[in-house]
Design a protein around this motif. Structure first.
Motif, PDB file in Angstrom:
ATOM      1  N   LEU A 204       0.827  -1.200   0.000  1.00  0.00           N
ATOM      2  CA  LEU A 204       0.000   0.000   0.000  1.00  0.00           C
ATOM      3  C   LEU A 204       0.862   1.252   0.000  1.00  0.00           C
ATOM      4  O   LEU A 204       0.597   2.220  -0.724  1.00  0.00           O
ATOM      5  N   THR A 205       1.912   1.236   0.817  1.00  0.00           N
ATOM      6  CA  THR A 205       2.814   2.378   0.864  1.00  0.00           C
ATOM      7  C   THR A 205       3.411   2.637  -0.507  1.00  0.00           C
ATOM      8  O   THR A 205       3.448   3.772  -0.978  1.00  0.00           O
ATOM      9  N   GLY A 206       3.870   1.563  -1.157  1.00  0.00           N
ATOM     10  CA  GLY A 206       4.453   1.711  -2.485  1.00  0.00           C
ATOM     11  C   GLY A 206       3.456   2.302  -3.463  1.00  0.00           C
ATOM     12  O   GLY A 206       3.792   3.191  -4.252  1.00  0.00           O
ATOM     13  N   VAL A 209       3.016   6.003  -2.706  1.00  0.00           N
ATOM     14  CA  VAL A 209       4.196   6.761  -3.146  1.00  0.00           C
ATOM     15  C   VAL A 209       4.141   6.943  -4.664  1.00  0.00           C
ATOM     16  O   VAL A 209       4.418   8.030  -5.187  1.00  0.00           O
ATOM     17  N   GLY A 210       3.747   5.894  -5.385  1.00  0.00           N
ATOM     18  CA  GLY A 210       3.586   6.001  -6.836  1.00  0.00           C
ATOM     19  C   GLY A 210       2.526   7.025  -7.195  1.00  0.00           C
ATOM     20  O   GLY A 210       2.735   7.878  -8.061  1.00  0.00           O
ATOM     21  N   LEU A 211       1.398   6.988  -6.496  1.00  0.00           N
ATOM     22  CA  LEU A 211       0.310   7.937  -6.781  1.00  0.00           C
ATOM     23  C   LEU A 211       0.742   9.370  -6.494  1.00  0.00           C
ATOM     24  O   LEU A 211       0.350  10.296  -7.207  1.00  0.00           O
ATOM     25  N   SER A 212       1.574   9.556  -5.452  1.00  0.00           N
ATOM     26  CA  SER A 212       1.971  10.941  -5.177  1.00  0.00           C
ATOM     27  C   SER A 212       2.971  11.428  -6.214  1.00  0.00           C
ATOM     28  O   SER A 212       3.164  12.636  -6.358  1.00  0.00           O
ATOM     29  N   THR A 281       0.179  25.239  -3.190  1.00  0.00           N
ATOM     30  CA  THR A 281       0.075  24.902  -1.769  1.00  0.00           C
ATOM     31  C   THR A 281      -0.937  23.765  -1.565  1.00  0.00           C
ATOM     32  O   THR A 281      -0.676  22.809  -0.840  1.00  0.00           O
ATOM     33  N   VAL A 282      -2.080  23.903  -2.245  1.00  0.00           N
ATOM     34  CA  VAL A 282      -3.096  22.854  -2.119  1.00  0.00           C
ATOM     35  C   VAL A 282      -2.555  21.515  -2.645  1.00  0.00           C
ATOM     36  O   VAL A 282      -2.728  20.465  -2.022  1.00  0.00           O
ATOM     37  N   LEU A 283      -1.846  21.562  -3.784  1.00  0.00           N
ATOM     38  CA  LEU A 283      -1.301  20.334  -4.377  1.00  0.00           C
ATOM     39  C   LEU A 283      -0.300  19.678  -3.434  1.00  0.00           C
ATOM     40  O   LEU A 283      -0.329  18.455  -3.222  1.00  0.00           O
ATOM     41  N   ILE A 284       0.569  20.480  -2.845  1.00  0.00           N
ATOM     42  CA  ILE A 284       1.539  19.928  -1.890  1.00  0.00           C
ATOM     43  C   ILE A 284       0.810  19.358  -0.693  1.00  0.00           C
ATOM     44  O   ILE A 284       1.150  18.287  -0.175  1.00  0.00           O
ATOM     45  N   ASN A 291       0.990  10.915   1.534  1.00  0.00           N
ATOM     46  CA  ASN A 291       2.136  10.290   2.193  1.00  0.00           C
ATOM     47  C   ASN A 291       1.831  10.000   3.657  1.00  0.00           C
ATOM     48  O   ASN A 291       2.248   8.977   4.191  1.00  0.00           O
ATOM     49  N   GLY A 292       1.092  10.932   4.285  1.00  0.00           N
ATOM     50  CA  GLY A 292       0.711  10.710   5.673  1.00  0.00           C
ATOM     51  C   GLY A 292      -0.146   9.463   5.815  1.00  0.00           C
ATOM     52  O   GLY A 292       0.074   8.633   6.703  1.00  0.00           O
ATOM     53  N   ILE A 293      -1.100   9.322   4.898  1.00  0.00           N
ATOM     54  CA  ILE A 293      -1.956   8.131   4.923  1.00  0.00           C
ATOM     55  C   ILE A 293      -1.098   6.877   4.746  1.00  0.00           C
ATOM     56  O   ILE A 293      -1.277   5.867   5.437  1.00  0.00           O
ATOM     57  N   ALA A 294      -0.114   6.957   3.834  1.00  0.00           N
ATOM     58  CA  ALA A 294       0.764   5.799   3.597  1.00  0.00           C
ATOM     59  C   ALA A 294       1.496   5.407   4.869  1.00  0.00           C
ATOM     60  O   ALA A 294       1.556   4.234   5.239  1.00  0.00           O
ATOM     61  N   ILE A 295       2.033   6.407   5.570  1.00  0.00           N
ATOM     62  CA  ILE A 295       2.793   6.109   6.789  1.00  0.00           C
ATOM     63  C   ILE A 295       1.865   5.516   7.847  1.00  0.00           C
ATOM     64  O   ILE A 295       2.201   4.529   8.512  1.00  0.00           O
ATOM     65  N   TYR A 296       0.671   6.094   7.966  1.00  0.00           N
ATOM     66  CA  TYR A 296      -0.262   5.598   8.977  1.00  0.00           C
ATOM     67  C   TYR A 296      -0.669   4.156   8.675  1.00  0.00           C
ATOM     68  O   TYR A 296      -0.694   3.308   9.563  1.00  0.00           O
TER      69      TYR A 296
END
Lengths: 307, 261
Positions: A204-206, A209-212, A281-284, A291-296
């Motif tokens: 899921l993390t991978g 990361v690909g989606l971001s 800013t919104v895009l970042i 990424n936060g969701i990935a880490i969680y």
């Protein structure tokens, strides 16, 4: 041992410890350079753009008047394109990784595929755009649509998903594979019952990361012909009446956040540059959230698993 | 059917290894092994490191099939079926012969699911049947009383010795004909080791046991038969008491008295 001897040992240790310290300090400096650059970039953009970020900014279509222009079409477009990308890239990438890691025999063909996948990750994104223009738009007649954009970005991040998934699969200790086989499991049972659940967090993390990476891509989307000025939304995926769900939005023309930004930046009116900063800013923020969701999620799935 | 050893010991054979050679690529790891495994007895495989005892053990459940380049020659007969034959699916062999590994390797799942897995792979999902079988296996592995109130806890929260008994329960749940033990106590402390040994002695009334061990004392303590291996060959096979009292081979004597190995 004489005291002189001990002195010598200490001097020797000192010398070696000093070299150790030098590297530690050097490393810290390098990290600071990287972090400060990033923070500087983000801060500058936030300072420029924060005044424009308001609920209206999210609910307005682009306009010729900078203070009325918003990112509604762009963020909706980006979100829908990301959905298509995820649905296409994740199952394909995970399946390919499972095949390569667990089924493929180690021979010339496997090596060739391996080299190809690695190289695909390095192909410039505009080349994917050209491929998609030829294949999806002209060959398959999918149009300059959300579907085309999603599939293009899916191709783009497929190598990332494959490589990270393979690493996740490889991280599962072999003794768990043997334990499953020893009980009479078939290869597929071993993969489905053990390898996939245990590596789910990392996969899921991978994927995220690909989606971001995909969310910020501009060149291939422009190549396939996304609009730059759009004042309507695609069909809603949800319907009031049966079957409550509709896929008409897949064929809709669209724009995405980076294109909206690009469009505003290239205008002479400085007011629009503030809009661009706000959209950036919104895009970042969207990327950081993913990424936060990935880490969680990684934390959530790994906390019960240790070996 | 009965087998007779040179000095008149008679037993009922469960499995027969015939002229077995095994190769890791071009390296020959087992040389012309002939061995009869007695039914419902504990047979220990001993010998110095690298002698091929684990390699031989892993032939019995075709574990070597998982890795490319491995090759068998010869036969292992289990009730007249050569389980090494290419046309025999390794899954069939592994459904009849279970294995307990050197390092406890429970799945990162619940205690219950660990034990039930052997039945689940066979497609058995009826809860009432699974419940009964899981309890029976955990009792068989002397673990039931310790875990009966927390069957849904993660297996990885158990102690090392408990994890190994869980792995034994997992191997027993499918009523195997033979259980293979690959140095099952080498990662455990002496108390956990004692409980595993006691458990294995209890098991031999029900099932044939083949165990690889590094510990001479362990082999002497509870095995009925012992096979001594050296450099890929099986040098000697006899009743454990006989082998430890008067080994017929000089190598065996040196090894069990601690002069080599």
């Amino acid at each position: 041992m004489s005291s002189l001897n001990l002195e010598e040992i200490r001097r020797n240790i000192n010398r070696r410890q000093q070299i150790n310290k030098i590297f530690a300090i050097l490393g810290l400096l390098v990290i600071f350079v990287a972090i400060l650059t990033l923070l500087g970039l983000i801060l500058e953009m936030v300072i420029d753009g924060h005044s424009r970020i308001s609920p209206d900014f999210f609910t307005s279509f682009p306009s010729r008047k900078p203070e009325k222009a918003g990112i509604l079409a762009a963020w909706v477009g980006t979100s829908l394109v990301m959905v298509v990308t995820a649905v296409a890239a994740v199952p394909l990438g995970v399946a390919a990784a499972i095949y390569l890691e667990e089924y493929a025999r180690k021979n010339l063909l496997a090596d060739l595929i391996e080299i190809n996948v690695t190289n695909l990750a390095g192909v410039p994104s505009i080349v994917y755009g050209l491929l998609a223009l030829g294949l999806f738009v002209y060959q398959f007649n999918l149009g300059e649509s959300i579907l085309t954009a999603g599939l293009t970005l899916a191709l783009l991040i497929l190598p990332v998903v494959i490589v990270t998934t393979r690493e996740a699969l490889r991280a599962i200790p072999n003794n768990l594979r043997e334990a499953a086989y020893a009980l009479g499991a078939s290869k597929w049972q071993m993969i489905w019952d053990h390898i996939l659940p245990y590596s789910f967090g990392s996969i899921l993390t991978g994927a995220i990361v690909g989606l971001s990476r995909a969310i910020g891509e501009t060149a291939p989307i422009i190549t396939i012909g996304a609009l730059t000025f759009i004042a309507f939304l695609p069909d809603s995926p949800l319907r009031e009446e049966f079957p409550y769900i509709s896929f008409a939005w897949l064929q809709a023309p669209f724009t995405v956040m980076p294109i909206q930004m690009f469009n505003w930046v290239s205008r002479p009116n400085a007011e629009f540059h503030i809009n661009a900063a706000a959209a950036g800013t919104v895009l970042i923020g969207m990327t950081l959230m993913m990424n936060g969701i990935a880490i969680y999620l990684r934390y959530l799935f790994r906390k019960d698993i240790k070996w | 059917m009965a087998e007779e050893l040179s000095d008149g010991v008679i037993f009922k054979p469960k499995a027969e290894v015939k002229n077995l050679n095994f190769y890791y690529g071009s390296v020959q790891a087992l040389k012309n092994i002939n061995l009869t495994v007695p039914e419902k007895q504990v047979t220990a495989l001993i010998g110095p490191s690298g002698c091929g005892k684990t390699t031989l053990l892993r032939c019995f459940n075709r574990m070597h099939d998982l890795y490319p380049g491995n090759r068998y020659e010869g036969q292992i007969l289990l009730e007249r079926i050569n389980i090494l034959a290419p046309k025999v699916d390794p899954i069939e062999v592994r459904m009849r012969i279970s294995m307990v590994f050197q390092k406890p390797n429970p799945f990162p799942k619940s205690i219950y699911e660990n034990v039930a897995y052997g039945l689940r792979v066979r497609g058995e999902n009826k809860r009432s049947l699974l419940d009964g079988k899981v309890e029976e296996a955990l009792r068989g592995a002397a673990l039931w009383n310790e875990v009966k109130d927390r069957l849904n806890d993660l297996a990885l929260n158990l102690s090392g010795g408990q994890q190994q008994r869980l792995c034994i329960a997992r191997a027993l749940v499918v009523d195997p004909e033979i259980v293979l033990f690959d140095e099952p106590t080498s990662a455990l402390d002496p108390i956990a080791t004692a409980s595993i040994e006691e458990l294995m002695s209890d098991l031999k009334d029900k099932v044939t046991i083949l165990i690889v061990t590094h510990s001479m004392q362990q082999a002497a303590r509870f095995s009925d038969y012992t096979a001594f291996m050296y450099l890929g060959e099986l040098l000697e096979f006899n009743k454990t008491e006989t082998m430890f009292a008067k080994p017929s081979h000089k190598m065996t004597e040196d090894y069990i008295s601690g002069r080599t190995g």
